[in-house]
Design an enzyme around this catalytic site. Structure first.
Site, PDB file in Angstrom:
ATOM      1  N   ASP A   1       8.643  39.600  94.918  1.00  0.00           N
ATOM      2  CA  ASP A   1      10.096  39.425  94.947  1.00  0.00           C
ATOM      3  C   ASP A   1      10.573  38.494  96.062  1.00  0.00           C
ATOM      4  O   ASP A   1       9.908  38.310  97.081  1.00  0.00           O
ATOM      5  CB  ASP A   1      10.774  40.789  95.162  1.00  0.00           C
TER       6      ASP A   1
ATOM      7  N   HIS B   1       6.525  41.180  98.452  1.00  0.00           N
ATOM      8  CA  HIS B   1       7.536  40.144  98.702  1.00  0.00           C
ATOM      9  C   HIS B   1       6.882  38.868  99.235  1.00  0.00           C
ATOM     10  O   HIS B   1       6.042  38.926 100.131  1.00  0.00           O
ATOM     11  CB  HIS B   1       8.566  40.634  99.729  1.00  0.00           C
TER      12      HIS B   1
HETATM   13 ZN   LIG Z   1      14.586  41.679  96.573  1.00  0.00          ZN
END
Ligand SMILES: [Zn+2]
Length: 308
Positions: A131, A276
């Protein structure tokens, strides 16, 4: 003693062997197929990972699997989607709509819009989701690692980052990964009006479509904080909602070993893992990927992502 090269080859062989094994299974159903009517053409719709909506908490919402929320995924629904070569194939744009063509969204039903938190637990399949990128400091290394291990992942891209790095967005797509929508500015959707939420999602889908030729079919709310409005807007734009069941909280930078240990401790068949590659210093996440991906592969896990 096996050399590094031999070990890598063995892993790739295992991936290939698993693919043919699962591919030969009756139906070879996709864990990503939709509910009523199906979200993607050409996949068995009976394999909906129909997991009830989970808690709507802050970043790092309690994983569904650990909060007593049952997984209702159909048995035998999983199939890995790593390419047979052991490296993601570059088929990204071959079937894509030409950029510039006005996209036609398939409006989804309420049932199809329920966030998916886990996949079918009957097979050792994991979905790796990444992400908040793209980020030129980390995304290229992540892509190289995924290629090394023959893994297809799902990238939930933030529009304002994607517009800054279109070549990186195209590279993600061209390497065969799944491009998904994570809003334009990463806001808390629970505080946005219908118009604001629609702008966040639509602008990002339009950009990703223009950049890659692919119209996103999956959406993830920042922090997992879906709202009734965002669910409606995503459905209108033809996007299903993907949560996660394993959150190592890598965004808080707890240390590479902590991220690695959390993932290896929590992962189970059907897990959707959250990592992430953007939104801050993600060097710990990159280092953790280097550590845990080979362990999962050696443990017999296969990686899957929605079809492109
Ligand atoms: Zn996010």
């Amino acid at each position: 003693m096996l050399s590094d090269r031999q070990i890598t080859s063995r892993r790739l062989l295992l991936v290939a062997a698993g693919m043919s094994l699962l591919g030969a299974a009756a139906g070879c159903r996709s864990p990503w197929s939709g509910g009523e009517g199906g979200a993607e053409a050409g996949v068995d719709e009976s394999a909906l990972p129909a997991v009830p909506a989970g808690p709507d908490g802050a970043p790092g919402a309690v994983p569904a699997a650990q909060s007593g929320v049952p997984s209702a995924a159909a048995p035998g629904a999983a199939s890995p989607s790593a390419p047979p070569s052991g490296a993601p194939s570059a088929t990204a744009s071959s079937s894509a709509t030409a950029p510039g063509v006005v996209p036609v969204h398939k409006v989804l039903s309420e049932a199809e819009s329920k966030p998916v938190y886990e996949l079918d637990a009957a097979r050792r399949v994991v979905a790796l989701t990444i992400d908040d990128g793209p980020d030129p400091r980390y995304t290229p290394t992540v892509l190289a690692l995924l290629q090394q291990y023959g893994i297809r992942a799902t990238f939930f891209l933030v529009g304002e980052n994607a517009v800054e790095h279109p070549a990186l967005v195209r590279e993600i797509a061209d390497r065969g990964h799944h491009i998904a929508n994570h809003t334009w500015t990463h806001p808390d959707l629970r505080h946005l009006s219908d118009t604001q939420a629609r702008d966040e999602l639509e602008r990002t889908s339009d950009l990703l479509h223009r950049t890659t030729g692919r119209l996103p079919t999956w959406f993830r709310a920042p922090g997992g904080d879906w709202s009734p409005v965002s669910l409606k807007v995503a459905a209108d734009l033809g996007m299903r909602n993907m949560g996660w069941s394993v959150d190592p909280r890598d965004w808080a930078r707890p240390g590479t070993s902590v991220i690695t240990e959390r993932i290896l401790k929590d992962v189970r068949p059907g897990s959707i893992v959250l990592n992430h590659d953007g939104g801050g210093d993600r060097s710990q996440t990159v280092a953790a990927l280097k550590a845990y991906l080979p362990v999962l592969i050696d443990s017999g896990y296969f990686f899957t992502a929605p079809p492109n």
